[in-house]
Design a protein around this motif. Structure first.
Motif, PDB file in Angstrom:
ATOM      1  N   HIS A 111       2.021  -7.073   6.124  1.00 53.64           N
ATOM      2  CA  HIS A 111       0.663  -7.471   5.880  1.00 53.64           C
ATOM      3  C   HIS A 111       0.239  -8.709   5.711  1.00 53.64           C
ATOM      4  O   HIS A 111      -0.853  -9.011   6.375  1.00 53.64           O
ATOM      5  N   THR A 113     -24.491  -0.063   2.432  1.00 54.93           N
ATOM      6  CA  THR A 113     -25.235  -0.941   1.615  1.00 54.93           C
ATOM      7  C   THR A 113     -26.742  -1.533   1.946  1.00 54.93           C
ATOM      8  O   THR A 113     -27.497  -1.412   0.908  1.00 54.93           O
ATOM      9  N   LYS A 160       0.932  -1.171  -0.003  1.00 52.39           N
ATOM     10  CA  LYS A 160      -0.129  -0.063  -0.047  1.00 52.39           C
ATOM     11  C   LYS A 160       0.887   1.154  -0.087  1.00 52.39           C
ATOM     12  O   LYS A 160       2.083   1.003   0.560  1.00 52.39           O
ATOM     13  N   ARG A 192      -2.470  -9.911   8.307  1.00 58.97           N
ATOM     14  CA  ARG A 192      -3.883 -10.301   7.800  1.00 58.97           C
ATOM     15  C   ARG A 192      -4.207 -11.798   8.136  1.00 58.97           C
ATOM     16  O   ARG A 192      -5.205 -12.223   8.405  1.00 58.97           O
ATOM     17  N   THR A 219     -19.654   0.708   5.842  1.00 54.57           N
ATOM     18  CA  THR A 219     -19.811   0.089   4.580  1.00 54.57           C
ATOM     19  C   THR A 219     -21.290  -0.971   4.710  1.00 54.57           C
ATOM     20  O   THR A 219     -21.991  -0.688   3.713  1.00 54.57           O
ATOM     21  N   VAL A 275      -4.771  -2.750   7.739  1.00 49.31           N
ATOM     22  CA  VAL A 275      -5.302  -1.973   6.591  1.00 49.31           C
ATOM     23  C   VAL A 275      -4.330  -0.876   6.424  1.00 49.31           C
ATOM     24  O   VAL A 275      -4.412  -0.331   5.471  1.00 49.31           O
ATOM     25  N   CYS A 330     -11.224  -6.907   1.168  1.00 42.16           N
ATOM     26  CA  CYS A 330     -12.022  -6.699   2.589  1.00 42.16           C
ATOM     27  C   CYS A 330     -11.782  -8.349   3.350  1.00 42.16           C
ATOM     28  O   CYS A 330     -12.234  -9.038   2.825  1.00 42.16           O
ATOM     29  N   GLY A 338     -19.134  -0.106  -2.225  1.00 42.12           N
ATOM     30  CA  GLY A 338     -18.313  -0.638  -1.131  1.00 42.12           C
ATOM     31  C   GLY A 338     -17.603   0.602  -0.577  1.00 42.12           C
ATOM     32  O   GLY A 338     -18.366   1.379   0.301  1.00 42.12           O
ATOM     33  N   ILE A 375     -20.470  -5.973  15.233  1.00 40.07           N
ATOM     34  CA  ILE A 375     -18.981  -5.851  15.331  1.00 40.07           C
ATOM     35  C   ILE A 375     -18.799  -5.836  16.915  1.00 40.07           C
ATOM     36  O   ILE A 375     -17.942  -6.955  17.489  1.00 40.07           O
ATOM     37  N   GLY A 378     -16.271  -2.121   9.432  1.00 45.78           N
ATOM     38  CA  GLY A 378     -17.449  -2.787   9.378  1.00 45.78           C
ATOM     39  C   GLY A 378     -18.770  -1.968   9.603  1.00 45.78           C
ATOM     40  O   GLY A 378     -19.731  -2.740   9.509  1.00 45.78           O
ATOM     41  N   PRO A 422     -16.911  -4.871  -4.878  1.00 39.87           N
ATOM     42  CA  PRO A 422     -17.286  -3.778  -3.808  1.00 39.87           C
ATOM     43  C   PRO A 422     -16.339  -4.110  -2.590  1.00 39.87           C
ATOM     44  O   PRO A 422     -15.994  -3.201  -1.889  1.00 39.87           O
ATOM     45  N   ARG A 464      -2.500   1.159  -4.831  1.00 40.08           N
ATOM     46  CA  ARG A 464      -1.689  -0.529  -4.732  1.00 40.08           C
ATOM     47  C   ARG A 464      -0.201   0.111  -5.422  1.00 40.08           C
ATOM     48  O   ARG A 464      -0.248   0.646  -6.371  1.00 40.08           O
TER      49      ARG A 464
HETATM   50  C1  HEM Z   1     -20.856  -4.361   2.605  1.00 44.95           C
HETATM   51  C2  HEM Z   1     -19.932  -4.066   3.531  1.00 44.95           C
HETATM   52  C3  HEM Z   1     -18.390  -4.191   3.308  1.00 44.95           C
HETATM   53  C4  HEM Z   1     -17.718  -3.578   2.193  1.00 44.95           C
HETATM   54  C5  HEM Z   1     -18.278  -3.102   1.020  1.00 44.95           C
HETATM   55  C6  HEM Z   1     -16.383  -3.545   2.502  1.00 44.95           C
HETATM   56  C7  HEM Z   1     -15.291  -3.145   1.592  1.00 44.95           C
HETATM   57  C8  HEM Z   1     -13.970  -3.166   2.019  1.00 44.95           C
HETATM   58  C9  HEM Z   1     -12.873  -2.729   0.933  1.00 44.95           C
HETATM   59  C10 HEM Z   1     -13.200  -2.112  -0.496  1.00 44.95           C
HETATM   60  C11 HEM Z   1     -12.016  -2.848   1.409  1.00 44.95           C
HETATM   61  C12 HEM Z   1     -10.583  -2.474   0.909  1.00 44.95           C
HETATM   62  C13 HEM Z   1      -9.711  -1.200   1.541  1.00 44.95           C
HETATM   63  C14 HEM Z   1      -8.624  -0.809   1.365  1.00 44.95           C
HETATM   64  O1  HEM Z   1      -8.055  -1.338   0.270  1.00 44.95           O
HETATM   65  O2  HEM Z   1      -8.012   0.210   1.721  1.00 44.95           O
HETATM   66  C15 HEM Z   1     -12.064  -3.377   2.988  1.00 44.95           C
HETATM   67  C16 HEM Z   1     -10.952  -3.585   3.882  1.00 44.95           C
HETATM   68  C17 HEM Z   1     -11.320  -4.310   5.106  1.00 44.95           C
HETATM   69  N1  HEM Z   1     -12.424  -4.370   5.568  1.00 44.95           N
HETATM   70 FE1  HEM Z   1     -14.339  -4.449   4.626  1.00 44.95          FE
HETATM   71  N2  HEM Z   1     -16.053  -4.204   3.590  1.00 44.95           N
HETATM   72  C18 HEM Z   1     -17.429  -4.329   4.258  1.00 44.95           C
HETATM   73  C19 HEM Z   1     -17.628  -4.821   5.542  1.00 44.95           C
HETATM   74  C20 HEM Z   1     -16.750  -5.162   6.291  1.00 44.95           C
HETATM   75  C21 HEM Z   1     -16.858  -5.674   7.722  1.00 44.95           C
HETATM   76  C22 HEM Z   1     -18.186  -6.234   8.170  1.00 44.95           C
HETATM   77  C23 HEM Z   1     -15.683  -5.967   8.514  1.00 44.95           C
HETATM   78  C24 HEM Z   1     -15.416  -6.625   9.587  1.00 44.95           C
HETATM   79  C25 HEM Z   1     -15.567  -6.207  10.640  1.00 44.95           C
HETATM   80  C26 HEM Z   1     -14.710  -5.523   7.360  1.00 44.95           C
HETATM   81  C27 HEM Z   1     -13.445  -5.455   7.605  1.00 44.95           C
HETATM   82  C28 HEM Z   1     -12.350  -5.131   6.920  1.00 44.95           C
HETATM   83  C29 HEM Z   1     -10.873  -4.986   7.085  1.00 44.95           C
HETATM   84  C30 HEM Z   1     -10.322  -5.600   8.442  1.00 44.95           C
HETATM   85  C31 HEM Z   1     -10.320  -4.367   5.931  1.00 44.95           C
HETATM   86  C32 HEM Z   1      -8.732  -4.271   5.793  1.00 44.95           C
HETATM   87  C33 HEM Z   1      -8.191  -5.600   5.166  1.00 44.95           C
HETATM   88  C34 HEM Z   1      -6.686  -5.328   4.828  1.00 44.95           C
HETATM   89  O3  HEM Z   1      -6.321  -4.172   4.453  1.00 44.95           O
HETATM   90  O4  HEM Z   1      -5.991  -6.493   4.722  1.00 44.95           O
HETATM   91  N3  HEM Z   1     -15.251  -5.055   6.201  1.00 44.95           N
HETATM   92  N4  HEM Z   1     -13.439  -3.472   3.080  1.00 44.95           N
END
Ligand code: HEM
Length: 539
Positions: free
Chosen positions: A127, A323, A104, A131, A319, A119, A474, A383, A185, A316, A466, A390
């Motif tokens: 990472h 939606t 990143k 992760r 987002t 993140v 995600c 999303g 959460i 969490g 998304p 990246r």
């Molecule tokens: C409809 C619901 C959701 C959408 C559309 C969504 C979408 C995304 C997207 C696009 C990313 C990438 C962000 C980046 O590149 O900086 C992301 C990362 C992440 N999301 Fe979600 N998210 C959702 C729900 C959730 C939920 C419920 C959780 C858990 C509690 C969660 C936990 C995470 C985490 C921990 C990351 C970081 C992953 C990493 O960088 O390795 N998300 N999400």
């Protein structure tokens, strides 16, 4: 003499600053590895260009970038260091799996302030380790085990909607879903519910706080010292000039306590016998999973875990809530879609074994029309609305394509931040005809489909991103899907309170994204998606 020395020193500082600025500008314009890429000269010269659109104009740079693509083509230099690609066909080469290192960019990773969470981690290897410790908790199988907990919260939320809406009250679904997703959460990741659903009007201040923090991400990018600065200023002073900052630190303190409680409960369970161990084994939280992971000791220190846990709450909440809000607006605004969904859920209900009231997650996930509705909801809620940058640290990225009738051939050197914006992929009319129309049927494959129809459907599926893709996608995707399916299943099944909902003074402008605060935001004056319950409807 003293005065003369001082004025010479000042002059030296001024001259050096000017020389540095000129050298920097010449480098950025003529010698940077991306100097030959098209884009406005001002954007290539200074981050102030982006600042103007995202901070002064409140999250508008994404739309400006779209305009730049119309002028300059599919690959545009959008700031001194970053390239943006508009062509959806490039998505899989930018957001790649574990086979290729992906980093990143520090500039965008710091926008959440949680630079020690997965993140906010820039390096590929670190990472991967961070992760890896999260993945087990968010796997599809673990989430399936969490479904009864989610169902309980959904049922509780539905009961509250029924009760509060029964008194002719206007219900705000935006606030309801933000409270719901945070309560989920809190319960599954930290072991205790925030109780936001139970508060008056579903605690509107919570949704507002999360959106305020989200809009602050543009400032955090440009001025990374703001967050550490806020941390050292006494909370009583922070509250005077930046109220969300105080709430943020209160939430973080609460998370810190939960980490310490979990740590000590784990310590005592390793020495005590019995109950604790069984309790932990039956319903471990994300904190248990992290604390019992194989992460090295330095990774398990409280400040880092605090960053990780806070990310779960931040990532969490809005987002999932956005939606669900978008989905409900479109379902309620479209009688035919609402009826078709209800008919499908009614027939699933008819097949439930006697004594069962809720549809199992697996049944919901396999219901074709519901699947299509969820996909369409994710498409139009995007999303996140912000571009995701990246870096490919050791592989050249090739872009060779005919785009809008012209041929382009670019070789992007390793180390250059490259981003794409899913929002515009989801609205690309060549992939999604009439892109602003909520039309679940675009995801269905009737038996009469031709080969061309199937190829178009395959393309649509590939361009629905998304949750992003690759190693940085995600982490909570399965949890998010479970929340969406269980909520829709409960509200639109026979007897579900969703069947009695009617939109109240709400239009498409209350869900359409016009500000990119990392999370999508509708017009700032929107009061959310509001509904009333129709009386005497027993669907
Ligand atoms: C409809 C619901 C959701 C959408 C559309 C969504 C979408 C995304 C997207 C696009 C990313 C990438 C962000 C980046 O590149 O900086 C992301 C990362 C992440 N999301 Fe979600 N998210 C959702 C729900 C959730 C939920 C419920 C959780 C858990 C509690 C969660 C936990 C995470 C985490 C921990 C990351 C970081 C992953 C990493 O960088 O390795 N998300 N999400």
């Amino acid at each position: 003499m003293d005065l003369l020395l001082r004025s010479h020193a000042l002059l030296l500082v001024c001259v050096s600053t000017c020389i540095l600025a000129i050298v920097g500008a010449v480098y950025r314009l003529f010698y940077s590895p991306i100097a030959r890429y098209p884009g406005p000269r001002l954007a290539a010269l200074t981050f102030a260009y982006e600042f103007y659109y995202d901070v002064v104009c409140k999250g508008r740079y994404s739309w400006k970038i779209q305009e730049l693509h119309r002028i300059y083509g599919p690959v545009v230099r959008i700031n001194p260091e970053e390239l943006h690609i508009a062509d959806p066909a490039s998505y899989d080469s930018v957001y790649v799996g574990p086979g290729r290192s992906t980093e990143k960019w520090e500039y965008s990773a710091r926008m959440f302030g949680t630079t020690t969470a997965a993140v906010g981690t820039t390096g590929h290897e670190l990472h991967r380790i961070r992760r890896g410790a999260l993945n087990g908790f968010f796997s599809k199988r673990t989430v399936a085990n969490l479904t009864p907990t989610i169902q309980e919260l959904v049922d509780h939320g539905c009961e509250l909607l029924r009760r509060r809406g029964g008194a002719n009250c206007v219900l705000n679904l935006r606030d309801f879903f933000a409270a719901f997703s945070a309560d989920v959460i809190g319960l599954v990741a930290f072991g205790s519910n925030y109780g936001l659903l139970d508060r008056e009007d579903f605690e509107p201040a919570w949704q507002k706080l999360m959106m305020d923090l989200s809009s602050g991400t543009h400032i955090m990018k440009q001025f990374p010292w703001t967050y550490p600065l806020l941390k050292i200023i006494p909370p009583s002073i922070v509250s005077l000039f930046h109220p969300p900052g105080t709430h943020l630190f209160n939430i973080r303190n609460d998370i810190k306590l939960k980490i310490e409680e979990t740590r000590s409960s784990l310590n005592s369970s390793s020495t005590d016998n019995g109950k604790n161990v069984r309790e932990l084994a039956s319903q471990p939280t994300a904190l248990h999973t992290l604390l019992t992971s194989a992460l090295p000791a330095a990774e398990l220190l409280t400040p880092r875990l605090e960053d990780e846990a806070f990310t779960l709450l931040g990532a969490g909440t809005l987002t999932t809530a956005h939606t669900l809000t978008t989905l409900f607006y479109h379902i309620l605004a479209n009688t035919a879609i609402s009826h078709q969904l209800q008919t499908e859920l009614s027939s699933l209900h008819n097949n439930l074994p006697p004594g069962t009231t809720s549809l199992p997650l697996a049944d919901l996930e396999h219901a074709p029309y519901l699947q299509a509705v969820v996909a369409e909801g994710l498409r139009l809620s995007f999303g996140v609305s912000h571009r995701l940058a990246r870096i490919s640290p050791d592989t050249v990225l090739r872009y060779e394509a005919v785009y809008n009738g012209r041929t382009y051939d670019y070789t992007i050197p390793p180390g250059v931040p490259v981003s794409m914006t899913p929002m515009f992929m989801h609205l690309d009319p060549t992939v999604f005809p009439s892109p602003h129309v909520f039309d679940p049927s675009r995801w269905l494959a009737p038996s009469t489909s031709s080969e061309d129809d199937m190829a178009a459907l395959k393309r649509r599926r590939a361009y629905l991103v998304p949750f992003s893709k690759g190693t940085r996608a995600c982490a909570g995707m399965w949890l998010a899907y479970a929340e969406l399916y269980v909520m829709l299943g409960a509200l639109f099944s026979p007897g579900g309170v969703g069947r009695r909902m009617e939109l109240f003074e709400t239009g498409s402008a209350d869900v359409e994204c016009v500000h990119d605060f990392f999370n999508p935001s509708p017009r700032l004056k929107s009061k959310g998606v509001r509904v009333v319950l129709r009386k005497g409807v027993h669907a």
